[in-house]
Design a protein around this motif. Structure first.
Motif, PDB file in Angstrom:
ATOM      1  N   PHE A  65     -47.193   5.230  -8.108  1.00  0.00           N
ATOM      2  CA  PHE A  65     -45.770   5.265  -7.773  1.00  0.00           C
ATOM      3  C   PHE A  65     -45.164   6.617  -8.120  1.00  0.00           C
ATOM      4  O   PHE A  65     -44.448   7.222  -7.304  1.00  0.00           O
ATOM      5  N   ILE A  66     -45.425   7.116  -9.351  1.00  0.00           N
ATOM      6  CA  ILE A  66     -44.881   8.416  -9.745  1.00  0.00           C
ATOM      7  C   ILE A  66     -45.437   9.524  -8.850  1.00  0.00           C
ATOM      8  O   ILE A  66     -44.729  10.477  -8.493  1.00  0.00           O
ATOM      9  N   THR A  67     -46.706   9.417  -8.471  1.00  0.00           N
ATOM     10  CA  THR A  67     -47.289  10.395  -7.553  1.00  0.00           C
ATOM     11  C   THR A  67     -46.504  10.420  -6.246  1.00  0.00           C
ATOM     12  O   THR A  67     -46.163  11.484  -5.719  1.00  0.00           O
ATOM     13  N   LEU A  68     -46.201   9.234  -5.704  1.00  0.00           N
ATOM     14  CA  LEU A  68     -45.421   9.173  -4.472  1.00  0.00           C
ATOM     15  C   LEU A  68     -44.026   9.749  -4.668  1.00  0.00           C
ATOM     16  O   LEU A  68     -43.522  10.505  -3.818  1.00  0.00           O
ATOM     17  N   MET A  69     -43.373   9.404  -5.782  1.00  0.00           N
ATOM     18  CA  MET A  69     -42.036   9.936  -6.030  1.00  0.00           C
ATOM     19  C   MET A  69     -42.078  11.456  -6.182  1.00  0.00           C
ATOM     20  O   MET A  69     -41.168  12.166  -5.733  1.00  0.00           O
ATOM     21  N   GLY A  70     -43.137  11.979  -6.808  1.00  0.00           N
ATOM     22  CA  GLY A  70     -43.269  13.426  -6.934  1.00  0.00           C
ATOM     23  C   GLY A  70     -43.448  14.098  -5.583  1.00  0.00           C
ATOM     24  O   GLY A  70     -42.817  15.126  -5.297  1.00  0.00           O
ATOM     25  N   MET A  71     -44.286  13.517  -4.747  1.00  0.00           N
ATOM     26  CA  MET A  71     -44.563  14.108  -3.436  1.00  0.00           C
ATOM     27  C   MET A  71     -43.378  13.972  -2.478  1.00  0.00           C
ATOM     28  O   MET A  71     -43.209  14.795  -1.572  1.00  0.00           O
ATOM     29  N   LEU A  72     -42.541  12.948  -2.680  1.00  0.00           N
ATOM     30  CA  LEU A  72     -41.480  12.657  -1.707  1.00  0.00           C
ATOM     31  C   LEU A  72     -40.079  13.044  -2.170  1.00  0.00           C
ATOM     32  O   LEU A  72     -39.208  13.299  -1.337  1.00  0.00           O
ATOM     33  N   THR A  73     -39.824  13.073  -3.479  1.00  0.00           N
ATOM     34  CA  THR A  73     -38.476  13.444  -3.938  1.00  0.00           C
ATOM     35  C   THR A  73     -38.427  14.863  -4.499  1.00  0.00           C
ATOM     36  O   THR A  73     -37.346  15.427  -4.617  1.00  0.00           O
ATOM     37  N   THR A  74     -39.594  15.418  -4.874  1.00  0.00           N
ATOM     38  CA  THR A  74     -39.665  16.830  -5.297  1.00  0.00           C
ATOM     39  C   THR A  74     -40.819  17.484  -4.535  1.00  0.00           C
ATOM     40  O   THR A  74     -41.821  17.898  -5.128  1.00  0.00           O
ATOM     41  N   PRO A  75     -40.711  17.566  -3.210  1.00  0.00           N
ATOM     42  CA  PRO A  75     -41.867  17.925  -2.368  1.00  0.00           C
ATOM     43  C   PRO A  75     -42.411  19.328  -2.585  1.00  0.00           C
ATOM     44  O   PRO A  75     -43.554  19.595  -2.191  1.00  0.00           O
ATOM     45  N   LYS A  76     -41.649  20.216  -3.220  1.00  0.00           N
ATOM     46  CA  LYS A  76     -42.137  21.582  -3.421  1.00  0.00           C
ATOM     47  C   LYS A  76     -42.873  21.754  -4.749  1.00  0.00           C
ATOM     48  O   LYS A  76     -43.417  22.819  -5.021  1.00  0.00           O
ATOM     49  N   GLU A  77     -42.876  20.706  -5.581  1.00  0.00           N
ATOM     50  CA  GLU A  77     -43.471  20.829  -6.916  1.00  0.00           C
ATOM     51  C   GLU A  77     -44.988  20.681  -6.909  1.00  0.00           C
ATOM     52  O   GLU A  77     -45.678  21.280  -7.715  1.00  0.00           O
ATOM     53  N   PHE A  78     -45.521  19.835  -6.005  1.00  0.00           N
ATOM     54  CA  PHE A  78     -46.955  19.524  -6.035  1.00  0.00           C
ATOM     55  C   PHE A  78     -47.590  19.806  -4.684  1.00  0.00           C
ATOM     56  O   PHE A  78     -47.108  19.344  -3.651  1.00  0.00           O
ATOM     57  N   ALA A  79     -48.675  20.573  -4.737  1.00  0.00           N
ATOM     58  CA  ALA A  79     -49.371  20.920  -3.494  1.00  0.00           C
ATOM     59  C   ALA A  79     -50.037  19.703  -2.883  1.00  0.00           C
ATOM     60  O   ALA A  79     -50.148  19.596  -1.644  1.00  0.00           O
ATOM     61  N   SER A  80     -50.484  18.768  -3.725  1.00  0.00           N
ATOM     62  CA  SER A  80     -51.171  17.580  -3.221  1.00  0.00           C
ATOM     63  C   SER A  80     -51.082  16.470  -4.252  1.00  0.00           C
ATOM     64  O   SER A  80     -50.834  16.712  -5.438  1.00  0.00           O
TER      65      SER A  80
END
Length: 782
Positions: free
Chosen positions: A652-667
């Protein structure tokens, strides 16, 4: 050959030279590779042997082993000895005599002769054996009723007569035209009815000492318990309700036909059901219910109601509550009980007067988020630490009143409440000594990631250190309390069993050796437990795995543990042992790995525990972004080459990271992820986000499915298709959103036979090879 491939080959070559090369195919076997560790440890009644479940020979399952002084290594117990060691034997005043239930049958056991005698057996099994305060009097439950067994006389008496349904007294025959016509026309019919009424009236003039039936309708009946004196039986009724469960389809079946299974209830305010706490007065053969409407704060309205117009001026009414089974002192003169509000924001401890059906409030606890913490279960139907000291008038319990779970006492006569332990640490486990004058405590006094063991005498409340070195100690006291059986582990050392004398700063003597030669062949890292400051100033702990400077590739991976309320940045062996080994493999490849105990994690007190209230994907996510910042500023990590992964809450946190802070994580790799909290279960979600019907804003801002349009990095999703915890439907719904939005940088890997926790090695290997490929493809420069 591209530069990235050359780099990987060079790193792998250097790893092979330095030590054993880790292979996914091996480490994903889990305990089959590590070596199965001992569990479920316990003492024999006489304290001469210790028993535990173990699988040192890598068989299909565990078996029971034993160890005693003089043995060089544990030995396999016989099937009968193994079965007996797992029974719950009840003590009596006679030190030689015990009673127990086995497979629904009642037995006595003599410690001296080692002989068991079968005392009671019927086709209907018995359960819930209780010892009465009078020697030789036992109580047990059979077919939802309570029975008294007098072992002195050999008599068995049914004490209660609870029955499902409405009963004869309230069952009335439906009136109809034809029935009325028959009575009007025929004297015979009128005579038969008169005779029936006469016989019924006559039967009621003859009194019987058999308990009258009490009919509880269609309600759920349970928690039947007798007081030690045998005067009262208490029980709980939960109102009848038709609940709708999720349905899950199984595709891989033995007969080739799909199957449908019901799984969980979704979170909803409709799952709050009225309960009653009932008392059956045995002498008076009567049932009555305790009225708890005078509890303090019973009509308080949650603060979040003020955020919504529809609930701002909500009518005040009594909260729905749950009353736990009473706890009695040794002679049955006092009864105490724990009460929870069903929204789990309130907890009361009360003293009960069962004869009068009244109560006295002893302690009140409130949390605007949710009640919880060690010794205080977060489930409103759960039971916390609660008992009596040896004086029979002092109660002990745990409370987060100071912000950390500590031990308290309350004297029922003086009405004095005393805090026994203090500090910015937690009491994790409580047990009372045989004389009931001292406690044995497991705590986090030396570090949040340790589990230390102390003795504390009630009279002076000074902690006496017994086991305090880094790691975790799970302690089982011998019957005479002279010896400790300890299950101990460290960050890179799996669980083993030890024995030690029960004294200050004792030393452990190892009795099991479980790790395999393959596991020993690699030099496992001791990840450093570091602390960094979150953006709001809160200290956050994490495990840091660092590569050798020569191998460092300036890429980092953040691992997010599951369960939300769980701890993984600790000093002992992790339940995430496959992930621990995978992180060693990643470090061998040059990656830096950070495993964060984000906001909401266990072990750091009330404020940290409730830091995610009404916003999952808030502070728990920014803690990961702050962790990334720490790596960039202190360990030379390239901010554009950071990935994130985890399972369940970690997914869930992975999805929130990828979708609400999309520039923070490359993958990111999201495993068995919650995508919409309105579709998760009731008990867990209702605590943190309240209910979708009463707090919809909390659900919307906390659910990844609402942010699907923001995807920019490469996202890999992996999910078991027979997951009865986080439904496969969760990831299907998010996939449909991506499709409708035209998103391309995502993929879904489905595992047809796997539930929430994967079991098959081939599934683990497939899953983690995809995760490794994702990070190698997206984080290593080409």
């Amino acid at each position: 050959m591209n530069k990235k491939l050359i780099l990987v080959i060079c790193i792998l070559f250097s790893i092979t030279i330095q030590s054993q090369t880790l292979k996914l195919e091996e480490i994903m076997k889990g305990n089959a590779f590590i070596g199965a560790q001992p569990e479920n440890e316990r003492w024999s009644l006489d304290g001469q042997k210790v028993y535990f479940d173990w699988n040192p020979n890598n068989e299909l399952g565990t078996s029971t082993y034993f160890w005693k002084n003089g043995l060089s290594k544990p030995e396999l117990a016989s099937p009968n000895e193994a079965a007996f060691s797992k029974l719950d034997l009840k003590k009596t005043a006679n030190p030689d005599l015990y009673y127990y239930i086995d497979k629904g049958r009642l037995f006595s056991y003599s410690l001296k002769s080692k002989i068991s005698k079968k005392l009671y057996q019927q086709s209907s099994p018995i359960a819930n054996l209780q010892m009465g305060s009078v020697a030789g009097i036992l109580y047990f439950r059979q077919n939802e009723n309570l029975f008294q067994f007098n072992t002195n006389e050999g008599s068995i008496i049914q004490v209660t007569n609870f029955r499902r349904g409405k009963g004869e007294d309230v069952a009335t025959e439906k009136e109809s035209f034809l029935k009325s016509q028959q009575e009007e026309l025929f004297q015979f019919v009128r005579d038969q009815e008169a005779l029936k009424k006469w016989n019924l009236a006559k039967s009621k003039t003859t009194k019987s000492d058999f308990p009258k039936p009490y009919y509880y309708g269609k309600n759920t009946f349970g928690n039947l318990k007798v007081d030690p004196k045998g005067n009262f039986a208490t029980f709980r009724l939960i109102e009848d309700s038709e609940r709708k469960n999720e349905k899950m389809e199984l595709f891989i079946t033995a007969d080739g036909y799909n199957q449908i299974e019901e799984t969980k209830e979704k979170v909803s305010v409709d799952n709050l059901l009225a309960t009653k706490f009932g008392v059956y007065n045995i002498a008076k053969d009567s049932v009555y219910f305790v009225n708890f409407s005078s509890l303090s704060h019973i009509q308080d309205v949650p603060k979040y109601f003020e955020l919504y117009e529809k609930s701002k001026n909500a009518e005040k009414k009594n909260k729905l509550i749950v009353v736990q089974e009473p706890v009695y002192n040794e002679n049955g003169s006092y009864a105490i009980a724990e009460i929870r509000s069903q929204d789990n924001k309130d907890r009361w401890i009360v003293s009960l007067n069962l004869e009068k059906g009244t109560f006295q409030e002893l302690d009140y606890q409130h949390d605007e988020a949710w009640i919880g913490g060690p010794g205080i279960p977060s489930n409103s139907y759960g039971r916390g630490t609660l008992g009596f000291l040896g004086d029979n008038e002092t109660v002990y319990f745990q409370s987060e009143e100071t912000g950390y779970s500590h031990l308290y006492t309350y004297n029922l006569k003086s009405k004095k409440k005393t805090q026994l332990t203090k500090g910015n640490w937690e009491v994790r486990n409580v047990s009372l000594s045989k004389d009931k004058k001292s406690f044995y405590l497991t705590t986090t006094t030396t570090h949040p990631g340790n589990r230390n063991f102390y003795k504390l005498e009630v009279s002076n409340a000074v902690l006496q250190p017994i086991l305090t070195k880094d790691g975790a100690h799970e302690v089982c006291l011998s019957p005479d309390e002279n010896t400790l059986l300890v299950r101990y582990s460290f960050k890179n050392k799996p669980w083993e069993l030890y024995v030690a004398p029960n004294k200050k700063n004792t030393n452990l003597n190892q009795i099991t050796s479980s790790t395999s030669e393959s596991f020993k062949g690699y030099s496992w890292r001791e990840p450093e437990v570091i602390t960094f400051k979150a953006q709001d100033g809160t200290p956050v702990n994490a495990r840091l795995y660092k590569p050798q400077t020569a191998n460092a590739n300036k890429a980092a991976i953040l691992f997010v543990h599951g369960a939300g309320y769980l701890q993984n940045a600790h000093n002992y062996w992790s339940t995430y042992h496959r992930e621990y080994m995978f992180h060693n493999l990643l470090v061998d490849l040059g990656y830096t790995v950070l495993d964060i105990d984000y906001r909401g994690s266990d072990g750091y007190g009330r404020d940290f525990r409730t830091g995610i209230y009404r916003f999952m994907g808030g502070k728990d996510l920014t803690d990961h972004i702050d962790g990334k910042k720490y790596l960039v500023e202190n360990h030379g990590i390239d901010a554009s080459r950071v990935g994130i992964y985890g399972g369940s809450y970690g997914g869930f946190i992975t999805l929130m990271g990828m979708l609400t802070t999309p520039k923070e994580f490359a993958s990111g790799a999201a495993l068995r992820s919650v995508t919409d909290w309105a579709h998760y279960n009731h008990g867990y979600t209702g605590n943190i986000l309240n209910f979708p019907e009463t707090d919809p804003d909390a659900y919307k801002k906390s659910s990844p499915i609402y942010f699907a349009d923001n995807l920019q990095g490469d996202l890999l999703m992996l999910h078991g298709m027979v997951d009865d915890n986080v439904e496969y439907k969760d990831i299907v719904r998010l996939s449909q959103r991506f499709i409708e939005l035209g998103k391309k940088k995502w993929s879904l890997s489905s595992f047809p036979v796997e539930a929430h926790g994967f079991k098959e090695t081939y599934s683990w290997v497939d899953e983690y090879s995809r995760i490794l490929n994702l990070f190698n493809d997206t984080l290593l420069k080409k």
